[in-house]
Scaffold this motif. Sequence first.
Motif, PDB file in Angstrom:
ATOM      1  N   GLU A  17       0.879  -1.164   0.000  1.00  0.00           N
ATOM      2  CA  GLU A  17       0.000   0.000   0.000  1.00  0.00           C
ATOM      3  C   GLU A  17       0.922   1.223   0.000  1.00  0.00           C
ATOM      4  O   GLU A  17       1.814   1.345   0.842  1.00  0.00           O
ATOM      5  N   VAL A  18       0.706   2.099  -0.968  1.00  0.00           N
ATOM      6  CA  VAL A  18       1.627   3.221  -1.167  1.00  0.00           C
ATOM      7  C   VAL A  18       0.971   4.517  -0.703  1.00  0.00           C
ATOM      8  O   VAL A  18      -0.175   4.811  -1.041  1.00  0.00           O
ATOM      9  N   GLU A  19       1.714   5.287   0.070  1.00  0.00           N
ATOM     10  CA  GLU A  19       1.253   6.587   0.548  1.00  0.00           C
ATOM     11  C   GLU A  19       2.253   7.651   0.091  1.00  0.00           C
ATOM     12  O   GLU A  19       3.423   7.608   0.481  1.00  0.00           O
ATOM     13  N   ASP A  20       1.803   8.571  -0.754  1.00  0.00           N
ATOM     14  CA  ASP A  20       2.660   9.652  -1.230  1.00  0.00           C
ATOM     15  C   ASP A  20       2.488  10.881  -0.350  1.00  0.00           C
ATOM     16  O   ASP A  20       1.399  11.191   0.121  1.00  0.00           O
ATOM     17  N   GLY A  21       3.579  11.571  -0.130  1.00  0.00           N
ATOM     18  CA  GLY A  21       3.528  12.792   0.669  1.00  0.00           C
ATOM     19  C   GLY A  21       4.637  13.748   0.288  1.00  0.00           C
ATOM     20  O   GLY A  21       5.473  13.454  -0.576  1.00  0.00           O
ATOM     21  N   ARG A  22       4.663  14.911   0.931  1.00  0.00           N
ATOM     22  CA  ARG A  22       5.718  15.897   0.736  1.00  0.00           C
ATOM     23  C   ARG A  22       6.175  16.374   2.112  1.00  0.00           C
ATOM     24  O   ARG A  22       5.373  16.494   3.033  1.00  0.00           O
ATOM     25  N   VAL A  23       7.453  16.643   2.208  1.00  0.00           N
ATOM     26  CA  VAL A  23       8.013  17.093   3.470  1.00  0.00           C
ATOM     27  C   VAL A  23       7.414  18.457   3.821  1.00  0.00           C
ATOM     28  O   VAL A  23       7.420  19.386   3.008  1.00  0.00           O
ATOM     29  N   GLU A  27       9.541  20.123   9.051  1.00  0.00           N
ATOM     30  CA  GLU A  27       9.377  18.704   9.360  1.00  0.00           C
ATOM     31  C   GLU A  27      10.718  17.998   9.237  1.00  0.00           C
ATOM     32  O   GLU A  27      11.473  18.222   8.285  1.00  0.00           O
ATOM     33  N   THR A  28      11.020  17.114  10.179  1.00  0.00           N
ATOM     34  CA  THR A  28      12.290  16.396  10.192  1.00  0.00           C
ATOM     35  C   THR A  28      12.096  14.952   9.760  1.00  0.00           C
ATOM     36  O   THR A  28      10.971  14.465   9.610  1.00  0.00           O
ATOM     37  N   PHE A  29      13.232  14.255   9.577  1.00  0.00           N
ATOM     38  CA  PHE A  29      13.211  12.836   9.230  1.00  0.00           C
ATOM     39  C   PHE A  29      12.484  12.050  10.314  1.00  0.00           C
ATOM     40  O   PHE A  29      11.672  11.154  10.019  1.00  0.00           O
ATOM     41  N   LEU A  59      16.752  17.023   4.514  1.00  0.00           N
ATOM     42  CA  LEU A  59      15.383  16.959   3.980  1.00  0.00           C
ATOM     43  C   LEU A  59      14.900  18.383   3.695  1.00  0.00           C
ATOM     44  O   LEU A  59      15.061  19.281   4.528  1.00  0.00           O
ATOM     45  N   ARG A  60      14.314  18.573   2.525  1.00  0.00           N
ATOM     46  CA  ARG A  60      13.865  19.903   2.138  1.00  0.00           C
ATOM     47  C   ARG A  60      12.347  19.959   2.079  1.00  0.00           C
ATOM     48  O   ARG A  60      11.696  19.041   1.552  1.00  0.00           O
ATOM     49  N   ALA A  61      11.792  21.024   2.611  1.00  0.00           N
ATOM     50  CA  ALA A  61      10.339  21.212   2.582  1.00  0.00           C
ATOM     51  C   ALA A  61       9.842  21.211   1.143  1.00  0.00           C
ATOM     52  O   ALA A  61      10.430  21.834   0.263  1.00  0.00           O
ATOM     53  N   GLY A  62       8.757  20.465   0.913  1.00  0.00           N
ATOM     54  CA  GLY A  62       8.155  20.405  -0.407  1.00  0.00           C
ATOM     55  C   GLY A  62       8.634  19.253  -1.270  1.00  0.00           C
ATOM     56  O   GLY A  62       8.010  18.943  -2.290  1.00  0.00           O
TER      57      GLY A  62
END
Length: 397
Positions: A17-23, A27-29, A59-62
Amino acid sequence: MFEVSTDRYGLPTGRYEVEDGRVGRAETFSDVLGEHGVDYQTILRLADAARPEFEVTNLRAGRPYRVYVNPWLQQPQYLAYQIDARRYVVFDLQHPDRTHVATRPVTRQWATVAGTVEGSLYETVVDNGGHPLLALRLSEVFAWQIDFFRLRAGDSFRLVYEARAVEGDAVQPGDIVAAHVRHRGEDYYAFRFESGAGDAEYFNRAGQSLRRQLLKAPLQYSRISSGYTNRRYHPVLKEYRPHRGVDYAAPRGTPVRSVGEGVVQRAGYEGPNGNYVKIRHNGTYTSGYLHLSQISVASGDRVQQGETIGYVGSTGRSTGPHLDYRLWKHGSPVNPVTLELPPSQPVPLQHRDAFRATVWALLPRLDGESVFARASSGAGPRWNDRTAPAGPHLANR
């Protein structure tokens, strides 16, 4: 045997089951993985496994990421994070030591962009379908020949560059391969060529290096607001007096670069000059930069050509943000706009034939037509007067 299809991160599709998101912002690791129930010790092991190729603090926002959840165990198996257009990292949440960074293949091909300047070079490049970065690179290629602040309506350019794409999506372009600029009625050519020393340089059609001892201007984008003259009305003193420099109008904080390699002689506040830097380049040339808002060097520092030495300001006797740029030759002021400097080393003799072949292949792309004449016998191409790069006697720029 069934063939298993994989997604853009090289992971098998259909199994998870795949969940896509953006940082998210700030938000941190740990935040990303904590939302999926990953414990802190595992997060530390994942961070260690990704080094040194990737630091999780970067990690970069977006930026997009994808979480793969095992549907039977209802626990996350992988986290894939898109580092940039080419690179991504796959964190194996169940086996951290299998974490790896991978790179997608980049396709490359030559592409051409051309235009006639009406406003700025940047606007013209973008309006004609070029990447904005190409405007900056073109100004850097001809930094020793053309003052791009003096471009005027009707000047034109045509350049060949390395277009790059990842999975069909265009990414940041590579180097300019060749360029032709027509500026104030003069033709300027550039051809990128590696002569065997390791680093590629740009040469004109005659095989002469475009690199000069000094850059044509100390700013990349601006305009000349006041030129070098023996008689100028001073806006503060309200009298006519010589102006032995060139004023460049630019926003406060614009980086100012050294026009050449050298040693800083002065760096500090100096009365009417305001924040002032003076650089001795050799036994012949010295340059000065007046009215800076900030200074980034100190007396005695050695600087490289193009290095930022300060920022545009309005200190000293100044009515607004600008850079007053001065140049001296053997201690006497000279006009940097009209000064002609000798080129660096030409294409080495042993590589001259390879260079001619490069020019021969690229000139038709620059001129938009075949510029080669064929011998009357039809035995093959020969250089005509317009294109021959063989000798310094040619009036090629």
